[in-house]
Write a protein that holds these residues in place. Structure first.
Motif, PDB file in Angstrom:
ATOM      1  N   ARG A  85      16.738  33.789  25.154  1.00  0.00           N
ATOM      2  CA  ARG A  85      18.161  33.567  25.388  1.00  0.00           C
ATOM      3  C   ARG A  85      18.744  32.672  24.296  1.00  0.00           C
ATOM      4  NH1 ARG A  85      21.522  33.106  29.947  1.00  0.00           N
ATOM      5  NH2 ARG A  85      23.601  33.628  29.193  1.00  0.00           N
ATOM      6  N   PRO A  86      18.747  33.109  23.038  1.00  0.00           N
ATOM      7  CA  PRO A  86      19.344  32.287  21.974  1.00  0.00           C
ATOM      8  C   PRO A  86      20.834  32.112  22.209  1.00  0.00           C
ATOM      9  CG  PRO A  86      18.841  34.494  21.180  1.00  0.00           C
ATOM     10  CD  PRO A  86      18.251  34.404  22.541  1.00  0.00           C
ATOM     11  N   PHE A  87      21.353  30.943  21.819  1.00  0.00           N
ATOM     12  CA  PHE A  87      22.768  30.662  22.061  1.00  0.00           C
ATOM     13  C   PHE A  87      23.637  30.891  20.831  1.00  0.00           C
ATOM     14  CE2 PHE A  87      21.128  26.572  20.561  1.00  0.00           C
ATOM     15  CZ  PHE A  87      22.120  26.142  19.700  1.00  0.00           C
ATOM     16  N   ALA A  88      23.025  31.126  19.665  1.00  0.00           N
ATOM     17  CA  ALA A  88      23.799  31.384  18.447  1.00  0.00           C
ATOM     18  C   ALA A  88      23.000  32.286  17.517  1.00  0.00           C
ATOM     19  CB  ALA A  88      24.149  30.080  17.732  1.00  0.00           C
ATOM     20  N   THR A  89      23.717  33.094  16.754  1.00  0.00           N
ATOM     21  CA  THR A  89      23.123  33.928  15.714  1.00  0.00           C
ATOM     22  C   THR A  89      23.491  33.343  14.360  1.00  0.00           C
ATOM     23  OG1 THR A  89      23.267  35.947  17.032  1.00  0.00           O
ATOM     24  CG2 THR A  89      23.100  36.222  14.664  1.00  0.00           C
ATOM     25  N   ILE A  90      22.502  33.195  13.493  1.00  0.00           N
ATOM     26  CA  ILE A  90      22.739  32.668  12.155  1.00  0.00           C
ATOM     27  C   ILE A  90      22.379  33.734  11.131  1.00  0.00           C
ATOM     28  CG2 ILE A  90      22.290  30.815  10.522  1.00  0.00           C
ATOM     29  CD1 ILE A  90      23.426  29.813  13.159  1.00  0.00           C
ATOM     30  N   LEU A  91      23.369  34.183  10.367  1.00  0.00           N
ATOM     31  CA  LEU A  91      23.129  35.064   9.229  1.00  0.00           C
ATOM     32  C   LEU A  91      23.072  34.174   7.996  1.00  0.00           C
ATOM     33  CD1 LEU A  91      22.934  37.626   7.559  1.00  0.00           C
ATOM     34  CD2 LEU A  91      25.414  37.907   7.791  1.00  0.00           C
ATOM     35  N   GLY A  92      21.881  33.931   7.491  1.00  0.00           N
ATOM     36  CA  GLY A  92      21.722  32.992   6.392  1.00  0.00           C
ATOM     37  C   GLY A  92      20.972  33.578   5.217  1.00  0.00           C
ATOM     38  N   CYS A  93      20.697  32.724   4.254  1.00  0.00           N
ATOM     39  CA  CYS A  93      19.992  33.110   3.031  1.00  0.00           C
ATOM     40  C   CYS A  93      18.493  32.917   3.207  1.00  0.00           C
ATOM     41  CB  CYS A  93      20.514  32.268   1.870  1.00  0.00           C
ATOM     42  SG  CYS A  93      19.802  32.698   0.259  1.00  0.00           S
ATOM     43  N   LEU A 116      18.430  36.870   4.481  1.00  0.00           N
ATOM     44  CA  LEU A 116      18.186  37.653   3.276  1.00  0.00           C
ATOM     45  C   LEU A 116      18.988  37.041   2.138  1.00  0.00           C
ATOM     46  CD1 LEU A 116      20.043  41.071   3.663  1.00  0.00           C
ATOM     47  CD2 LEU A 116      20.591  39.021   4.918  1.00  0.00           C
ATOM     48  N   ALA A 117      18.552  37.267   0.922  1.00  0.00           N
ATOM     49  CA  ALA A 117      19.163  36.614  -0.232  1.00  0.00           C
ATOM     50  C   ALA A 117      20.668  36.826  -0.269  1.00  0.00           C
ATOM     51  CB  ALA A 117      18.535  37.138  -1.526  1.00  0.00           C
ATOM     52  N   GLY A 118      21.405  35.723  -0.374  1.00  0.00           N
ATOM     53  CA  GLY A 118      22.851  35.792  -0.500  1.00  0.00           C
ATOM     54  C   GLY A 118      23.602  36.054   0.788  1.00  0.00           C
ATOM     55  N   ASN A 119      22.901  35.982   1.938  1.00  0.00           N
ATOM     56  CA  ASN A 119      23.527  36.261   3.248  1.00  0.00           C
ATOM     57  C   ASN A 119      24.515  37.430   3.164  1.00  0.00           C
ATOM     58  OD1 ASN A 119      24.541  33.308   2.214  1.00  0.00           O
ATOM     59  ND2 ASN A 119      26.327  34.548   2.750  1.00  0.00           N
ATOM     60  N   VAL A 143      27.902  32.878   9.727  1.00  0.00           N
ATOM     61  CA  VAL A 143      27.452  33.282   8.396  1.00  0.00           C
ATOM     62  C   VAL A 143      27.254  31.993   7.598  1.00  0.00           C
ATOM     63  CG1 VAL A 143      28.002  34.540   6.287  1.00  0.00           C
ATOM     64  CG2 VAL A 143      28.719  35.457   8.517  1.00  0.00           C
ATOM     65  N   LEU A 144      26.018  31.707   7.244  1.00  0.00           N
ATOM     66  CA  LEU A 144      25.681  30.420   6.637  1.00  0.00           C
ATOM     67  C   LEU A 144      25.263  30.582   5.182  1.00  0.00           C
ATOM     68  CD1 LEU A 144      25.270  27.364   7.134  1.00  0.00           C
ATOM     69  CD2 LEU A 144      22.895  27.900   7.748  1.00  0.00           C
ATOM     70  N   GLY A 145      26.144  30.161   4.264  1.00  0.00           N
ATOM     71  CA  GLY A 145      25.801  30.107   2.857  1.00  0.00           C
ATOM     72  C   GLY A 145      25.266  28.723   2.519  1.00  0.00           C
ATOM     73  N   HIS A 146      24.904  28.511   1.270  1.00  0.00           N
ATOM     74  CA  HIS A 146      24.389  27.194   0.893  1.00  0.00           C
ATOM     75  C   HIS A 146      24.604  26.931  -0.585  1.00  0.00           C
ATOM     76  CE1 HIS A 146      20.685  28.450  -1.320  1.00  0.00           C
ATOM     77  NE2 HIS A 146      20.822  29.532  -0.583  1.00  0.00           N
ATOM     78  N   GLU A 147      24.709  25.664  -0.914  1.00  0.00           N
ATOM     79  CA  GLU A 147      24.818  25.251  -2.305  1.00  0.00           C
ATOM     80  C   GLU A 147      23.576  25.692  -3.073  1.00  0.00           C
ATOM     81  OE1 GLU A 147      25.250  21.041  -2.120  1.00  0.00           O
ATOM     82  OE2 GLU A 147      27.421  21.118  -1.784  1.00  0.00           O
ATOM     83  N   SER A 194      30.152  26.369  -6.867  1.00  0.00           N
ATOM     84  CA  SER A 194      30.518  25.891  -5.533  1.00  0.00           C
ATOM     85  C   SER A 194      31.553  26.807  -4.890  1.00  0.00           C
ATOM     86  CB  SER A 194      31.061  24.462  -5.623  1.00  0.00           C
ATOM     87  OG  SER A 194      31.446  23.991  -4.348  1.00  0.00           O
ATOM     88  N   ALA A 195      32.562  27.164  -5.660  1.00  0.00           N
ATOM     89  CA  ALA A 195      33.606  28.060  -5.153  1.00  0.00           C
ATOM     90  C   ALA A 195      33.034  29.433  -4.838  1.00  0.00           C
ATOM     91  CB  ALA A 195      34.730  28.175  -6.178  1.00  0.00           C
ATOM     92  N   ALA A 196      32.071  29.871  -5.642  1.00  0.00           N
ATOM     93  CA  ALA A 196      31.483  31.198  -5.438  1.00  0.00           C
ATOM     94  C   ALA A 196      30.687  31.258  -4.141  1.00  0.00           C
ATOM     95  CB  ALA A 196      30.591  31.550  -6.625  1.00  0.00           C
ATOM     96  N   VAL A 197      29.975  30.197  -3.807  1.00  0.00           N
ATOM     97  CA  VAL A 197      29.209  30.166  -2.565  1.00  0.00           C
ATOM     98  C   VAL A 197      30.132  30.314  -1.358  1.00  0.00           C
ATOM     99  CG1 VAL A 197      27.873  28.657  -1.035  1.00  0.00           C
ATOM    100  CG2 VAL A 197      27.237  28.877  -3.449  1.00  0.00           C
ATOM    101  N   GLU A 198      31.208  29.549  -1.351  1.00  0.00           N
ATOM    102  CA  GLU A 198      32.160  29.646  -0.237  1.00  0.00           C
ATOM    103  C   GLU A 198      32.835  31.014  -0.216  1.00  0.00           C
ATOM    104  OE1 GLU A 198      36.314  27.593   1.275  1.00  0.00           O
ATOM    105  OE2 GLU A 198      34.722  26.297   0.467  1.00  0.00           O
ATOM    106  N   ALA A 199      33.194  31.520  -1.387  1.00  0.00           N
ATOM    107  CA  ALA A 199      33.841  32.833  -1.454  1.00  0.00           C
ATOM    108  C   ALA A 199      32.916  33.917  -0.920  1.00  0.00           C
ATOM    109  CB  ALA A 199      34.257  33.138  -2.888  1.00  0.00           C
TER     110      ALA A 199
END
Length: 241
Positions: A85-93, A116-119, A143-147, A194-199
């Protein structure tokens, strides 16, 4: 405009109904009973807002170097043999420095993670998100990106005509590139990355939001979609508006 590679996926979504909304304040419906019961366990979030608050609390503990490491022992794991019963889904890198369970101080059975690479958004990713919403009734998708994202950096470098990647990496770059098209390539390199990660995070959200089932699902309030960026130096997850 949505990436042309999503066209075939739209039919898949029409059949299963992926639930994706945008506003955190909207309630996401969840089943009334929690199949995993154990003394002193945290109550299952009643909606997306409570799920988000739980993620933020966990991230704060991680940042402050006081993680609880809860829900990791054998007695808790035994409760998960027959169900989850997970409470959140994380799409990450896939980056080794960005494990969602550690970042949000979560234990076994609490997060449904897709990495997966680049979420990026791909057909398999959308299928996994469908499963999370339709079968696991998870109220929140992040959707979780990262620096310092290598996939995003490779895309920026190609846009600057500095490098040409092998074929398979090039395919990944082509999925990311449309979301970076409006960036000012003349700004400093660090600011550009930095801007590219957020974009890129916003691009993933845009693609999911453009799918044909979105309007109906927003009305049904099945799940809420958000974006965030993980800061490597501080451990903080900065959630996007």
């Amino acid at each position: 405009m949505v990436n042309r590679n999503i066209t075939r996926r739209q039919c898949l979504l029409g059949a299963c109904g992926l639930g994706l909304g945008m506003a955190v304040g909207v309630k996401a419906e969840t089943p009334s009973s929690n199949p995993i019961n154990v003394e002193n366990a945290e109550p299952y979030p009643r909606n997306a807002s409570e799920a988000l608050a739980r993620l933020k609390d966990g991230n704060r503990r991680f940042m402050d170097d006081r993680p609880r490491h809860a829900h990791e022992n054998i007695s808790w794991r035994s409760l998960l043999v027959e169900t989850q019963r997970p409470f959140a889904t994380i799409l990450g890198c896939s980056d080794s420095r960005v494990p969602p369970e550690l970042i949000f101080d979560a234990g076994f059975g609490e997060l449904f993670t897709i990495r997966l690479a680049g979420n990026i958004i791909s057909e398999d990713v959308i299928g996994s998100l469908q499963y999370a919403v339709v079968h696991l009734h998870i109220p929140l998708i992040v959707v979780l990106g990262h620096e310092g994202c290598g996939a995003v950096t490779a895309t920026v470098e190609e846009m600057l005509d500095k490098v040409k990647e092998p074929e398979r990496i090039e395919s990944l770059i082509q999925l990311i590139k449309p979301g970076l098209s409006k960036l000012d390539l003349k700004q400093s390199h660090s600011a550009l990355l930095s801007a590219a990660v957020e974009a890129n995070v916003r691009w993933s959200i845009q693609q999911l939001s453009a799918l044909p089932e979105r309007k109906r699902i927003v009305v049904e309030k099945r799940a809420i979609l958000m974006g965030g960026v993980y800061e490597l130096a501080t451990g903080r997850v900065r959630f996007l508006d």
